[in-house]
Write a protein that holds these residues in place. Sequence first.
Motif, PDB file in Angstrom:
ATOM      1  N   LEU A   1       2.240  56.841  12.066  1.00 18.31           N
ATOM      2  CA  LEU A   1       3.137  55.724  11.758  1.00 18.31           C
ATOM      3  C   LEU A   1       4.564  56.040  12.205  1.00 18.31           C
ATOM      4  O   LEU A   1       5.219  55.226  12.884  1.00 18.31           O
ATOM      5  N   VAL A   2       5.057  57.198  11.825  1.00 16.27           N
ATOM      6  CA  VAL A   2       6.445  57.567  12.106  1.00 16.27           C
ATOM      7  C   VAL A   2       6.686  57.777  13.601  1.00 16.27           C
ATOM      8  O   VAL A   2       7.662  57.262  14.163  1.00 16.27           O
ATOM      9  N   GLU A   3       5.783  58.509  14.241  1.00 19.76           N
ATOM     10  CA  GLU A   3       6.044  58.972  15.603  1.00 19.76           C
ATOM     11  C   GLU A   3       5.512  58.029  16.683  1.00 19.76           C
ATOM     12  O   GLU A   3       6.139  57.883  17.745  1.00 19.76           O
ATOM     13  N   GLU A   4       4.377  57.388  16.435  1.00 19.49           N
ATOM     14  CA  GLU A   4       3.737  56.578  17.474  1.00 19.49           C
ATOM     15  C   GLU A   4       3.900  55.078  17.262  1.00 19.49           C
ATOM     16  O   GLU A   4       3.944  54.322  18.233  1.00 19.49           O
ATOM     17  N   GLU A   5       3.963  54.655  15.995  1.00 20.59           N
ATOM     18  CA  GLU A   5       4.085  53.224  15.707  1.00 20.59           C
ATOM     19  C   GLU A   5       5.549  52.804  15.570  1.00 20.59           C
ATOM     20  O   GLU A   5       5.995  51.864  16.222  1.00 20.59           O
ATOM     21  N   LEU A   6       6.306  53.493  14.723  1.00 21.31           N
ATOM     22  CA  LEU A   6       7.702  53.127  14.503  1.00 21.31           C
ATOM     23  C   LEU A   6       8.651  53.764  15.513  1.00 21.31           C
ATOM     24  O   LEU A   6       9.746  53.252  15.732  1.00 21.31           O
ATOM     25  N   HIS A   7       8.233  54.897  16.095  1.00 22.79           N
ATOM     26  CA  HIS A   7       9.126  55.666  16.974  1.00 22.79           C
ATOM     27  C   HIS A   7      10.466  55.875  16.266  1.00 22.79           C
ATOM     28  O   HIS A   7      11.540  55.537  16.787  1.00 22.79           O
ATOM     29  N   LEU A   8      10.382  56.451  15.081  1.00 21.35           N
ATOM     30  CA  LEU A   8      11.554  56.598  14.216  1.00 21.35           C
ATOM     31  C   LEU A   8      12.637  57.417  14.910  1.00 21.35           C
ATOM     32  O   LEU A   8      12.370  58.452  15.519  1.00 21.35           O
TER      33      LEU A   8
ATOM     34  N   LEU B   1      -8.758  47.670   2.679  1.00 17.85           N
ATOM     35  CA  LEU B   1      -7.599  48.524   2.455  1.00 17.85           C
ATOM     36  C   LEU B   1      -7.444  49.467   3.651  1.00 17.85           C
ATOM     37  O   LEU B   1      -7.178  49.028   4.740  1.00 17.85           O
ATOM     38  N   ARG B   2      -7.492  50.764   3.409  1.00 16.66           N
ATOM     39  CA  ARG B   2      -7.489  51.869   4.398  1.00 16.66           C
ATOM     40  C   ARG B   2      -6.417  51.771   5.480  1.00 16.66           C
ATOM     41  O   ARG B   2      -6.603  52.222   6.611  1.00 16.66           O
ATOM     42  N   HIS B   3      -5.263  51.227   5.134  1.00 11.31           N
ATOM     43  CA  HIS B   3      -4.140  51.156   6.071  1.00 11.31           C
ATOM     44  C   HIS B   3      -2.867  51.652   5.397  1.00 11.31           C
ATOM     45  O   HIS B   3      -2.715  51.528   4.177  1.00 11.31           O
ATOM     46  N   LEU B   4      -1.971  52.178   6.213  1.00 13.33           N
ATOM     47  CA  LEU B   4      -0.614  52.483   5.780  1.00 13.33           C
ATOM     48  C   LEU B   4       0.290  51.425   6.386  1.00 13.33           C
ATOM     49  O   LEU B   4       0.283  51.202   7.599  1.00 13.33           O
ATOM     50  N   ALA B   5       1.052  50.744   5.523  1.00 17.33           N
ATOM     51  CA  ALA B   5       1.899  49.649   5.965  1.00 17.33           C
ATOM     52  C   ALA B   5       3.363  50.059   5.943  1.00 17.33           C
ATOM     53  O   ALA B   5       3.801  50.795   5.055  1.00 17.33           O
ATOM     54  N   ALA B   6       4.125  49.584   6.907  1.00 18.15           N
ATOM     55  CA  ALA B   6       5.581  49.762   6.921  1.00 18.15           C
ATOM     56  C   ALA B   6       6.209  48.427   7.286  1.00 18.15           C
ATOM     57  O   ALA B   6       5.815  47.793   8.268  1.00 18.15           O
ATOM     58  N   LEU B   7       7.168  48.016   6.487  1.00 18.19           N
ATOM     59  CA  LEU B   7       7.847  46.744   6.724  1.00 18.19           C
ATOM     60  C   LEU B   7       9.228  46.985   7.316  1.00 18.19           C
ATOM     61  O   LEU B   7      10.020  47.758   6.772  1.00 18.19           O
ATOM     62  N   ASN B   8       9.518  46.322   8.444  1.00 21.44           N
ATOM     63  CA  ASN B   8      10.871  46.307   8.982  1.00 21.44           C
ATOM     64  C   ASN B   8      11.688  45.355   8.118  1.00 21.44           C
ATOM     65  O   ASN B   8      11.399  44.149   8.066  1.00 21.44           O
ATOM     66  N   LEU B   9      12.688  45.870   7.434  1.00 20.06           N
ATOM     67  CA  LEU B   9      13.416  45.081   6.448  1.00 20.06           C
ATOM     68  C   LEU B   9      14.360  44.064   7.070  1.00 20.06           C
ATOM     69  O   LEU B   9      14.902  43.217   6.346  1.00 20.06           O
TER      70      LEU B   9
ATOM     71  N   SER C   1      13.630  42.555  10.549  1.00 22.67           N
ATOM     72  CA  SER C   1      12.849  41.606  11.359  1.00 22.67           C
ATOM     73  C   SER C   1      11.654  41.054  10.595  1.00 22.67           C
ATOM     74  O   SER C   1      11.039  40.083  11.041  1.00 22.67           O
ATOM     75  N   TRP C   2      11.291  41.680   9.478  1.00 27.08           N
ATOM     76  CA  TRP C   2      10.118  41.323   8.676  1.00 27.08           C
ATOM     77  C   TRP C   2       8.800  41.576   9.428  1.00 27.08           C
ATOM     78  O   TRP C   2       7.758  41.056   9.054  1.00 27.08           O
ATOM     79  N   LYS C   3       8.841  42.397  10.436  1.00 29.00           N
ATOM     80  CA  LYS C   3       7.588  42.778  11.094  1.00 29.00           C
ATOM     81  C   LYS C   3       6.857  43.784  10.218  1.00 29.00           C
ATOM     82  O   LYS C   3       7.446  44.760   9.746  1.00 29.00           O
ATOM     83  N   LEU C   4       5.570  43.554  10.016  1.00 27.79           N
ATOM     84  CA  LEU C   4       4.738  44.459   9.236  1.00 27.79           C
ATOM     85  C   LEU C   4       3.933  45.343  10.190  1.00 27.79           C
ATOM     86  O   LEU C   4       3.131  44.842  10.985  1.00 27.79           O
ATOM     87  N   HIS C   5       4.162  46.645  10.118  1.00 33.54           N
ATOM     88  CA  HIS C   5       3.430  47.607  10.940  1.00 33.54           C
ATOM     89  C   HIS C   5       2.268  48.160  10.123  1.00 33.54           C
ATOM     90  O   HIS C   5       2.446  48.551   8.969  1.00 33.54           O
ATOM     91  N   LEU C   6       1.089  48.225  10.725  1.00 35.31           N
ATOM     92  CA  LEU C   6      -0.109  48.702  10.032  1.00 35.31           C
ATOM     93  C   LEU C   6      -0.781  49.786  10.861  1.00 35.31           C
ATOM     94  O   LEU C   6      -1.015  49.609  12.063  1.00 35.31           O
ATOM     95  N   VAL C   7      -1.089  50.913  10.209  1.00 31.46           N
ATOM     96  CA  VAL C   7      -1.818  52.000  10.849  1.00 31.46           C
ATOM     97  C   VAL C   7      -3.051  52.284  10.013  1.00 31.46           C
ATOM     98  O   VAL C   7      -2.958  52.544   8.806  1.00 31.46           O
ATOM     99  N   GLU C   8      -4.210  52.232  10.643  1.00 28.78           N
ATOM    100  CA  GLU C   8      -5.453  52.509   9.930  1.00 28.78           C
ATOM    101  C   GLU C   8      -5.568  54.011   9.641  1.00 28.78           C
ATOM    102  O   GLU C   8      -5.046  54.838  10.392  1.00 28.78           O
ATOM    103  N   ASN C   9      -6.232  54.340   8.535  1.00 30.23           N
ATOM    104  CA  ASN C   9      -6.418  55.729   8.130  1.00 30.23           C
ATOM    105  C   ASN C   9      -6.972  56.558   9.290  1.00 30.23           C
ATOM    106  O   ASN C   9      -7.994  56.213   9.880  1.00 30.23           O
ATOM    107  N   ARG C  10      -6.290  57.655   9.624  1.00 32.10           N
ATOM    108  CA  ARG C  10      -6.647  58.490  10.769  1.00 32.10           C
ATOM    109  C   ARG C  10      -7.046  59.901  10.343  1.00 32.10           C
ATOM    110  O   ARG C  10      -7.107  60.814  11.172  1.00 32.10           O
TER     111      ARG C  10
END
Length: 234
Positions: free
Chosen positions: A19-26, A206-214, A216-225
Amino acid sequence: MRRFAATDLHGCLRTFRHLVEEELHLRPADHLYLLGDYVNKGPDSAGVLDYLMQLQAAGYQVHCLRGNHEHELLATIHGEPNANGMWKLAAERQLTLTSFGVARAAAIPGRYVAWLNALPLQLELPDFVLVHAGFNFALPPAEMREDMQSMLYSKEFTYDPARLAGKRLLHGHVPTPVAEVQATVAAKAGAIDLDTGCAFRLNPELRHLAALNLDSWKLHLVENREEPYPIAVR
C-alpha cells in the motif's frame, strides 16, 4: 503534500508495504494517518511496528493512533487483570509472540513498549476527527472526548457533527465489507469506517487494506498479500 488515512493493519506487513510503496507511492512530504490496531491477527505484528518506526525515523509524516489491540497488548505486557482475554485463539497469540521472538508478552522488547505507550487516542485535523473506534455522542462534549472505552471499543454510535464542530469522523475497529466502505466514501458520509478487514484473508467481502485520500476522496484498496496464516476467516 497529500493526506491519507488507513486503519487496522493487524500484522499484515506485506500488504501494508505494498500500500505505502506501490499503491500510494508515499513521499516524505505526505501525511499518513493510521487509526490503530497494528498488532495481532495477522502474521507479522513486530514487522509492522518496525516498519512504522522506520518510516518515522526516515522523516515520513506517519501519525499513529492507539487501537484496542495496542491497548490490550500493553495491558498484557504489564500483567493487568483479564488482559490475557485479548487473544481469542491460541494460534493468534502464538503468531503475535513469535513475530517478536518471545514466548510471553512481558518479554517484548522495551522499544516497542515505549512506542506503543506514546500512541494518542485521537487526532484532530481542520476537516476530520480521527479515532480508532468512535465516540459516545450521548455524553457531554468534554466527557465524550475523554471516554477511552468508546474511543477504543465502540461498535455503533449515532454520529452528531455538532459535537465535532461540523467535522467528519474517520475510524476503524469494525471490519466492514469493501462495497459498504466504497458507498460511504462515495457519499462523503459524516462518519466513515475504513476497516475493510485486511487480516481476514479468506473472506471475499473483506480481506483488503483501505486508504482514503482525504483531499481527493479517492479510496485505495490493496488485497491481502500475506503468505497463508491460520487466522483467516471472520
